[in-house]
Design a protein around this motif. Structure first.
Motif, PDB file in Angstrom:
ATOM      1  N   LEU A 135       0.833  -1.209   0.000  1.00 55.21           N
ATOM      2  CA  LEU A 135       0.000   0.000   0.000  1.00 55.21           C
ATOM      3  C   LEU A 135       0.867   1.258   0.000  1.00 55.21           C
ATOM      4  CD1 LEU A 135      -2.802   1.286   0.157  1.00 55.21           C
ATOM      5  CD2 LEU A 135      -2.637   1.131   2.638  1.00 55.21           C
ATOM      6  N   CYS A 136       1.861   1.301   0.872  1.00 56.79           N
ATOM      7  CA  CYS A 136       2.760   2.464   0.916  1.00 56.79           C
ATOM      8  C   CYS A 136       3.553   2.578  -0.379  1.00 56.79           C
ATOM      9  CB  CYS A 136       3.725   2.355   2.089  1.00 56.79           C
ATOM     10  SG  CYS A 136       2.990   2.755   3.668  1.00 56.79           S
TER      11      CYS A 136
ATOM     12  N   THR B  46       1.213   3.855  -3.225  1.00 50.11           N
ATOM     13  CA  THR B  46       0.903   5.266  -3.009  1.00 50.11           C
ATOM     14  C   THR B  46       2.133   6.134  -3.242  1.00 50.11           C
ATOM     15  OG1 THR B  46      -0.737   4.589  -1.368  1.00 50.11           O
ATOM     16  CG2 THR B  46      -0.102   6.906  -1.377  1.00 50.11           C
TER      17      THR B  46
ATOM     18  N   GLY C  58       2.783   6.466  -6.940  1.00 53.41           N
ATOM     19  CA  GLY C  58       1.843   7.417  -7.538  1.00 53.41           C
ATOM     20  C   GLY C  58       2.221   8.863  -7.243  1.00 53.41           C
ATOM     21  N   LEU C  59       2.631   9.125  -6.010  1.00 51.89           N
ATOM     22  CA  LEU C  59       3.029  10.482  -5.651  1.00 51.89           C
ATOM     23  C   LEU C  59       4.344  10.881  -6.318  1.00 51.89           C
ATOM     24  CD1 LEU C  59       2.068  10.641  -1.866  1.00 51.89           C
ATOM     25  CD2 LEU C  59       0.822  11.550  -3.830  1.00 51.89           C
TER      26      LEU C  59
ATOM     27  N   ALA D 104       6.114  11.373  -0.826  1.00 46.88           N
ATOM     28  CA  ALA D 104       6.477  10.145  -1.523  1.00 46.88           C
ATOM     29  C   ALA D 104       7.749   9.530  -0.943  1.00 46.88           C
ATOM     30  CB  ALA D 104       6.657  10.414  -3.019  1.00 46.88           C
TER      31      ALA D 104
ATOM     32  N   LEU E 198       6.641   7.701   2.216  1.00 45.17           N
ATOM     33  CA  LEU E 198       5.859   6.491   1.931  1.00 45.17           C
ATOM     34  C   LEU E 198       6.714   5.403   1.286  1.00 45.17           C
ATOM     35  CD1 LEU E 198       2.511   8.041   0.680  1.00 45.17           C
ATOM     36  CD2 LEU E 198       2.904   6.781   2.799  1.00 45.17           C
ATOM     37  N   THR E 199       7.565   5.772   0.358  1.00 45.92           N
ATOM     38  CA  THR E 199       8.402   4.782  -0.314  1.00 45.92           C
ATOM     39  C   THR E 199       9.422   4.188   0.655  1.00 45.92           C
ATOM     40  OG1 THR E 199       8.108   6.043  -2.350  1.00 45.92           O
ATOM     41  CG2 THR E 199       9.809   4.370  -2.364  1.00 45.92           C
TER      42      THR E 199
END
Length: 170
Positions: free
Chosen positions: A8-9, A12, A15-16, A141, A144-145
């Motif tokens: 999920l992270c 997302t 995408g960011l 990002a 999250l990454t």
């Protein structure tokens, strides 16, 4: 294997990263003809956007680092998705985690280069400019990454399957 948080992270974050790299809202200021904004690829005044006539070397470096980050994050996400279908789950989860951490580091380096380069390029005019939404998306990002990479590494460490199962699938 509990790698759902990593997937999920990672998705997302990817995408960011794509949105931050492709859009023109890295810097913004109010101008007489509307709002002026600068991105990695083009500058806009009001609703009219044009490619940069010339690009400083530091922004070129940021472009390269952000594109490499996007490619690395996509690779890490693909590896993370393939973990469940593989007999070598631990090894793939580790590689996915390291790849996603590398993507976060590349994006982090790109954002730092952009920040330092932009502040030095703008000089005294920097008071009129503000870092904007695309730039902020890039920082989110990175978080999250990087988190996705850590989740994959933790999932690999907690995998109850025997270590030699990684060799059995080969």
């Amino acid at each position: 294997m509990p790698a759902g948080g990593g997937l999920l992270c990672g998705a997302t974050g990817l995408g960011l990263l794509l949105a931050a790299t492709a859009t023109h809202g890295w810097l913004q200021r109010r101008a007489p003809g509307g709002t002026a904004s600068l991105g990695l690829w083009r500058s806009c005044l009001g609703g009219l956007c044009r490619p940069h006539p010339s690009t400083p070397a530091l922004w070129e470096a940021t472009r390269v680092l952000m594109l490499l980050s996007v490619l690395t994050a996509a690779t890490g996400l693909a590896l993370g998705l393939s973990v469940a279908a593989s007999a070598a789950r631990r090894a793939r989860a580790r590689v996915a985690g390291v790849t996603l951490l590398l993507a976060a580091m590349l994006a982090l380096l790109g954002l730092v280069v952009y920040t330092v380069g932009t502040l030095s390029l703008l000089g005294p005019a920097r008071a009129a400019w503000r870092f904007s939404w695309s730039y902020i998306l890039g920082w989110v990002a990175v978080i999250l990454t990087g988190s996705a990479g850590l989740f994959h590494l933790c999932a690999a460490a907690k995998d109850p399957s025997p270590e030699n199962s990684e060799v059995a699938g080969a």
